[in-house]
Design an enzyme around this catalytic site. Structure first.
Site, PDB file in Angstrom:
ATOM      1  N   LYS A  93       0.869  -1.183   0.000  1.00 28.54           N
ATOM      2  CA  LYS A  93       0.000   0.000   0.000  1.00 28.54           C
ATOM      3  C   LYS A  93       0.900   1.225   0.000  1.00 28.54           C
ATOM      4  O   LYS A  93       1.477   1.592   1.007  1.00 28.54           O
ATOM      5  CB  LYS A  93      -0.893  -0.006   1.244  1.00 28.54           C
ATOM      6  CG  LYS A  93      -2.248   0.714   1.027  1.00 28.54           C
ATOM      7  CD  LYS A  93      -2.170   2.172   0.648  1.00 28.54           C
ATOM      8  CE  LYS A  93      -2.047   3.063   1.867  1.00 28.54           C
ATOM      9  NZ  LYS A  93      -2.084   4.529   1.468  1.00 28.54           N
ATOM     10  N   GLY A 145       6.668   5.255   8.754  1.00 28.16           N
ATOM     11  CA  GLY A 145       5.819   6.425   8.897  1.00 28.16           C
ATOM     12  C   GLY A 145       5.946   7.029  10.279  1.00 28.16           C
ATOM     13  O   GLY A 145       6.971   6.900  10.941  1.00 28.16           O
ATOM     14  N   SER A 146       4.878   7.664  10.736  1.00 33.40           N
ATOM     15  CA  SER A 146       4.909   8.372  12.010  1.00 33.40           C
ATOM     16  C   SER A 146       4.681   7.422  13.181  1.00 33.40           C
ATOM     17  O   SER A 146       4.063   6.363  13.023  1.00 33.40           O
ATOM     18  CB  SER A 146       3.817   9.447  12.031  1.00 33.40           C
ATOM     19  OG  SER A 146       2.533   8.841  12.133  1.00 33.40           O
ATOM     20  N   GLU A 149       9.069  15.631  15.824  1.00 34.12           N
ATOM     21  CA  GLU A 149       9.525  15.576  14.435  1.00 34.12           C
ATOM     22  C   GLU A 149       8.668  16.505  13.586  1.00 34.12           C
ATOM     23  O   GLU A 149       7.464  16.288  13.426  1.00 34.12           O
ATOM     24  CB  GLU A 149       9.445  14.147  13.893  1.00 34.12           C
ATOM     25  CG  GLU A 149      10.035  14.012  12.506  1.00 34.12           C
ATOM     26  CD  GLU A 149      10.032  12.584  11.996  1.00 34.12           C
ATOM     27  OE1 GLU A 149      11.010  12.193  11.341  1.00 34.12           O
ATOM     28  OE2 GLU A 149       9.041  11.872  12.240  1.00 34.12           O
ATOM     29  N   GLU A 172       9.614   1.547  11.161  1.00 32.66           N
ATOM     30  CA  GLU A 172      10.584   2.629  11.075  1.00 32.66           C
ATOM     31  C   GLU A 172       9.786   3.913  11.210  1.00 32.66           C
ATOM     32  O   GLU A 172       9.007   4.267  10.331  1.00 32.66           O
ATOM     33  CB  GLU A 172      11.355   2.566   9.754  1.00 32.66           C
ATOM     34  CG  GLU A 172      12.687   3.298   9.802  1.00 32.66           C
ATOM     35  CD  GLU A 172      12.571   4.768   9.477  1.00 32.66           C
ATOM     36  OE1 GLU A 172      12.267   5.551  10.418  1.00 32.66           O
ATOM     37  OE2 GLU A 172      12.770   5.136   8.321  1.00 32.66           O
ATOM     38  N   CYS A 197      13.376  11.123   7.339  1.00 31.97           N
ATOM     39  CA  CYS A 197      13.358  10.628   8.717  1.00 31.97           C
ATOM     40  C   CYS A 197      14.688  10.838   9.414  1.00 31.97           C
ATOM     41  O   CYS A 197      14.746  11.015  10.637  1.00 31.97           O
ATOM     42  CB  CYS A 197      12.962   9.155   8.750  1.00 31.97           C
ATOM     43  SG  CYS A 197      14.055   8.070   7.786  1.00 31.97           S
ATOM     44  N   GLY A 217       2.239   4.284  13.409  1.00 29.96           N
ATOM     45  CA  GLY A 217       2.938   3.042  13.723  1.00 29.96           C
ATOM     46  C   GLY A 217       2.311   2.305  14.890  1.00 29.96           C
ATOM     47  O   GLY A 217       2.209   1.071  14.887  1.00 29.96           O
TER      48      GLY A 217
END
Length: 495
Positions: free
Chosen positions: A183, A236-237, A392, A258, A292, A241
């Site tokens: 996806k 992703g975030s 972030e 990650e 990231c 996650g």
């Protein structure tokens, strides 16, 4: 479908309009709905992709199940050869793929893409997946371990580097003998679709790679919650996650995550600032800070603090900003939501008492009015507990935090929930060794940013930056599970 920039056109055979890939067939979403893919540099609609959902993921899983036995049982060397052929096609279409990703990301050119080389490294690992022989208690027995694929697996990839992320995750998973459902992010799904098309042309059998486009809450949520998907990868975030991990927990599905970073760059008095400053600026402006590993916190000894800030300000003011087709250093943010978010963080920084040195606004100029552009921004004298030093931002916002000594530097560097990348700027070997040992990060670069410039280095994080590793020599092993086999002589003693 033809995609155009101001002066070039992409090969219309690279993409098909309004369809995604399920079992070797290019089909629309079961709902019939589509999503516009927009160039963030000018908000022009590039293409439309299916708005897939749970039904589409079901169909993709069924296709992957059907392709699994033949692909899993194919010898590993032959799987590797398929990946090598895919890499060759990627290189042959390198210019078109680069143009495509530049348009859906809005980014300027970074030069020839390295996806082919990345995939060749993975392809070379396909026939290096090995078990072990084990000692036994009896001479009439043998014991060994086998590494086997999980089966049907799923990955959810982000929008900030859609091509490399697709090749990295898919290459390792299928090299191990799995079949996969991918996806991609709804903001940047075109490069993954084009790469999947090239995989089919390279001879990778239908159903081995399936790509379902759609929104995260619909198609994305259906991947980790699917009971027949046996391992999941997500980038992703941390917020998303955690949701992915919760969904996987219901089916006890293993996963790797990650989840980003707030990477510190620790600068000691003996640092070579002439070498460091261009790299620091590059780290926070590459991909408009949507990386990231971006070195978003400068933790600097007070003795060189003022000089470093002056150098950074001068360097950041030289960063050129513009659309993908111009020879600039930095493009736009990905979408309106991200644009608003980054500008909101800049306001937070101002309100927190940090000193705004450079940037902080929206650039004006020819060709910028319709895009999601923001100025490279430098804050000084940032409170290490403030939001701009802890959260972030995923934009070109750099925070400078002065410290008095090594212990304070270490405390500040480790003082966030993240632990993806850290950098140390020093000429002293002892300092480099101590900091490399004590920094809480999956990658530490000494006199370098964005992680070590090493071939085959594993990639992953500590703490809330996630767990598991991609790339590196163990990348394919991550997509396997271990089976122990014991064999005993059935003949009676003495025969």
């Amino acid at each position: 479908m033809t995609l155009t920039s101001e002066d070039t056109a992409l090969d219309p055979d690279l993409l098909l309009d309004g369809v995604h890939l399920i079992g070797g067939d290019w089909v629309p979403a079961r709902s019939g709905q589509t999503i516009d893919v927009v160039n963030p540099a000018n908000r022009a609609v590039l293409a439309r992709v299916p708005r897939g959902g749970a039904e589409d993921v079901d169909a993709a899983v069924a296709a992957a199940e059907g392709a699994l036995p033949a692909w899993r049982d194919l010898d590993a060397a032959s799987r590797g050869r398929h990946l090598f052929a895919w890499a060759d096609l990627i290189d042959a279409h390198g210019a078109e793929l680069d143009e495509l990703e530049r348009q859906e990301m809005g980014r300027p050119s970074w030069g020839p893409p390295r996806m082919g080389g990345q995939l060749r490294y993975t392809a070379g690992l396909a026939d290096k997946v090995q078990g072990q022989s084990l000692p036994t208690f009896s001479p009439d027995a043998l014991a060994l371990t086998l590494r086997e694929p999980y089966g049907v697996v799923g990955v959810i990839i982000p929008w900030n580097a859609p091509g490399p992320q697709f090749v990295m995750e898919v290459g390792a998973a299928i090299a191990a003998g799995n079949t996969i459902v991918v996806k991609p992010a709804e903001d940047a799904p075109l490069t993954p679709l084009a790469l999947a098309k090239l995989a089919l042309e390279a001879g990778i059998p239908p159903g081995v790679i399936n790509v379902v486009t759609g929104y995260g809450a619909e198609a994305g949520a259906a991947v980790p919650s699917h009971p027949k998907i046996r391992r999941v990868g997500f980038t992703g975030s941390p917020v998303t996650g955690r949701a992915v991990m919760e969904a996987c927990a219901k089916n006890l599905t293993p996963l790797h995550l990650e989840l980003g970073g707030k990477s510190p760059q620790v600068v000691f008095p003996d640092a070579d600032l002439e070498a460091a400053v261009p790299q620091m600026t590059f780290s926070i402006t590459l991909n408009t800070g949507q990386v990231c590993a971006a070195g978003s916190r400068i933790v600097v000894h007070r003795s060189v603090h003022a000089e470093l800030v002056d150098r950074l300000a001068a360097q950041m003011q030289q960063v050129t900003v513009g659309p993908w087709h111009r020879p600039v250093a930095m493009g736009p943010l990905i979408n309106a939501t991200q644009h608003e978010r980054v500008l909101g963080y800049i306001d937070v920084g101002k309100e927190s008492g940090a000193e705004l040195v450079v940037g902080g606004g929206v650039p004006r100029g020819d060709g910028l009015a319709d895009g999601f552009f923001v100025e490279p921004t430098l804050f000084d004298k940032v409170d290490p507990a403030s939001r701009i030093a802890q959260e972030e931002i995923f934009g070109p916002v750099l925070s400078v935090i002065p410290v008095d000594d090594e212990e304070e530097a270490l405390a500040v560097a480790n003082g966030t929930e993240y632990g993806l990348v850290a950098s140390v700027w020093t000429r002293d070997v002892g300092t480099a060794v101590r900091m490399s040992r004590r920094l809480q990060a999956g990658q530490v670069g000494v006199n370098s940013v964005l992680g070590a410039p090493a071939i085959g280095a594993p990639w992953g994080g500590y703490k809330s930056s996630g767990f598991g590793r991609t790339m590196g020599a163990d990348a394919v092993l991550e997509w396997t599970q271990v089976k122990t086999v014991s064999l005993r002589d059935a003949a009676p003693p003495g025969r």
